[in-house]
Design a protein around this motif. Structure first.
Motif, PDB file in Angstrom:
ATOM      1  N   SER A 122      40.351  83.407 -57.560  1.00 38.79           N
ATOM      2  CA  SER A 122      39.055  84.290 -57.664  1.00 38.79           C
ATOM      3  C   SER A 122      39.372  84.927 -57.509  1.00 38.79           C
ATOM      4  O   SER A 122      39.283  86.153 -56.664  1.00 38.79           O
ATOM      5  CB  SER A 122      38.321  83.415 -56.502  1.00 38.79           C
ATOM      6  OG  SER A 122      37.097  84.167 -55.981  1.00 38.79           O
ATOM      7  N   ALA A 156      39.872  73.633 -58.941  1.00 39.89           N
ATOM      8  CA  ALA A 156      38.957  73.642 -59.106  1.00 39.89           C
ATOM      9  C   ALA A 156      38.367  73.172 -59.587  1.00 39.89           C
ATOM     10  O   ALA A 156      36.801  73.424 -60.215  1.00 39.89           O
ATOM     11  CB  ALA A 156      38.866  75.513 -60.037  1.00 39.89           C
ATOM     12  N   THR A 193      36.623  88.417 -58.370  1.00 38.88           N
ATOM     13  CA  THR A 193      35.162  89.779 -58.437  1.00 38.88           C
ATOM     14  C   THR A 193      35.027  91.565 -58.347  1.00 38.88           C
ATOM     15  O   THR A 193      36.010  91.495 -57.650  1.00 38.88           O
ATOM     16  CB  THR A 193      34.321  89.347 -56.497  1.00 38.88           C
ATOM     17  OG1 THR A 193      34.878  89.724 -55.847  1.00 38.88           O
ATOM     18  CG2 THR A 193      34.330  87.196 -56.759  1.00 38.88           C
ATOM     19  N   ARG A 226      38.524  82.112 -68.056  1.00 35.83           N
ATOM     20  CA  ARG A 226      37.455  82.382 -66.716  1.00 35.83           C
ATOM     21  C   ARG A 226      36.246  81.328 -66.283  1.00 35.83           C
ATOM     22  O   ARG A 226      36.109  80.834 -67.397  1.00 35.83           O
ATOM     23  CB  ARG A 226      36.869  83.647 -66.404  1.00 35.83           C
ATOM     24  CG  ARG A 226      36.295  84.110 -67.911  1.00 35.83           C
ATOM     25  CD  ARG A 226      35.873  85.592 -67.791  1.00 35.83           C
ATOM     26  NE  ARG A 226      34.675  85.635 -69.410  1.00 35.83           N
ATOM     27  CZ  ARG A 226      34.022  86.172 -69.513  1.00 35.83           C
ATOM     28  NH1 ARG A 226      33.228  84.957 -68.299  1.00 35.83           N
ATOM     29  NH2 ARG A 226      33.569  86.160 -70.425  1.00 35.83           N
ATOM     30  N   THR A 246      40.856  90.278 -54.944  1.00 35.37           N
ATOM     31  CA  THR A 246      41.305  88.559 -55.505  1.00 35.37           C
ATOM     32  C   THR A 246      41.428  87.228 -54.241  1.00 35.37           C
ATOM     33  O   THR A 246      42.305  87.410 -53.138  1.00 35.37           O
ATOM     34  CB  THR A 246      42.504  89.063 -56.368  1.00 35.37           C
ATOM     35  OG1 THR A 246      41.664  89.512 -57.350  1.00 35.37           O
ATOM     36  CG2 THR A 246      42.645  87.953 -56.805  1.00 35.37           C
TER      37      THR A 246
END
Length: 283
Positions: A225, A202, A227, A263, A195
């Motif tokens: 962000s 954004a 992942t 998201r 993270t």
């Protein structure tokens, strides 16, 4: 045999120190439990250098690791980054620290993390922001690792990875703001998530006009962000509002609307409403 080898390593270190104002490890250096090793010069662990930290290792200057930095699991080794000027934490290899403490008041952002470091137990954030974002660095927390004292005074500005399935607060932020994200306890011990928090818009990456109809507006001042690096289990994610970074409109309670996590979806190329539950809005 180990004691004699340690003496040879130290002699080599101080010999090189006098020549170049560096502390260099060319062989095996063990800092045993209940002992202390400190260097006021840049520390350089060469490719053939093995550094075992089971006691206290104190770095007052830069730290470079091109070899092996590790610890014994039963020990309680601790590394202190305590400086009065900028400290670089760099190297070609991942440094494994059991416990680590950051305490440098020389600047708001006195630590530059240009490599990977892995925490086995605890990272204590006392003073000084760690800039990993500018140098592609990353701090990794093992499955049982945690952190303490993260605040606006000290956090990771950049990527933080967490391994495992325990509750975890990511000690991240941007600029001078600590803005953590939270993962609830999961099932899969093989989970790995990274993270990073951004105190920026954004919309230049993912246009806010492309969104599901249920989304009325999106926070244009900040984003996280996230992942999934390993595992397939989905986690419960918690984010917070902050009066220092979050637009004031998101603190206005309205019975006809609700806050939710959204998201960006790379398949549909739009913002997706993930829903969520709202608690206290003021932080």
């Amino acid at each position: 045999m180990n004691k004699n080898y340690l003496k040879i390593s130290i002699l080599a270190i101080f010999f090189i120190t006098k020549l170049s104002s560096q502390t260099v490890n060319l062989g095996e250096l063990a800092i045993n439990a209940n002992t202390q090793f400190a260097t006021i010069f840049d520390f350089d662990n060469k490719p053939n250098g093995d550094l075992l930290i089971d006691g206290d290792f104190i770095a007052y200057a830069n730290f470079n690791n091109d070899g092996l930095v590790t610890y014994s699991t039963p020990s309680n080794g601790k590394t202190f980054f305590i400086g009065q000027k900028l400290q670089l934490i760099e190297g070609l290899q991942t440094a494994h620290f059991q416990n680590i403490l950051f305490d440098n008041k020389s600047a708001i952002v006195p630590f530059h993390l240009t490599t990977l470091i892995e925490i086995g137990n605890n990272a204590a954030f006392k003073n000084g922001i760690i800039d990993a974002a500018s140098f592609n660095g990353k701090m990794i927390f093992d499955d049982n690792a945690f952190h303490t004292d993260a605040s606006n005074l000290s956090f990771v500005d950049g990527k933080v990875e967490n391994l495992g399935n325990l509750n975890f607060e990511f000690p991240i932020g941007d600029d001078v703001y600590f803005r953590p994200s939270y993962h609830d306890k999961a099932v899969d011990i093989n989970n790995a998530y990274t993270t990073q928090y951004f105190f920026e818009n954004a919309g230049s990456l993912h246009p806010f006009t492309s969104k599901e109809e249920t989304i009325l507006s999106i926070d244009q001042a900040e984003y996280w962000s996230l992942t999934q690096d390993q595992g397939s289990e989905k986690i419960i994610l918690s984010l917070t509002l902050d009066t220092n970074t979050t637009p004031a409109t998101f603190f206005v309670e309205n019975t006809e609307t609700e806050l939710a996590i959204v998201r960006w979806d790379e398949t549909t190329l739009k913002w997706i409403n993930e829903g969520g539950v709202t608690t206290d809005l003021l932080t």
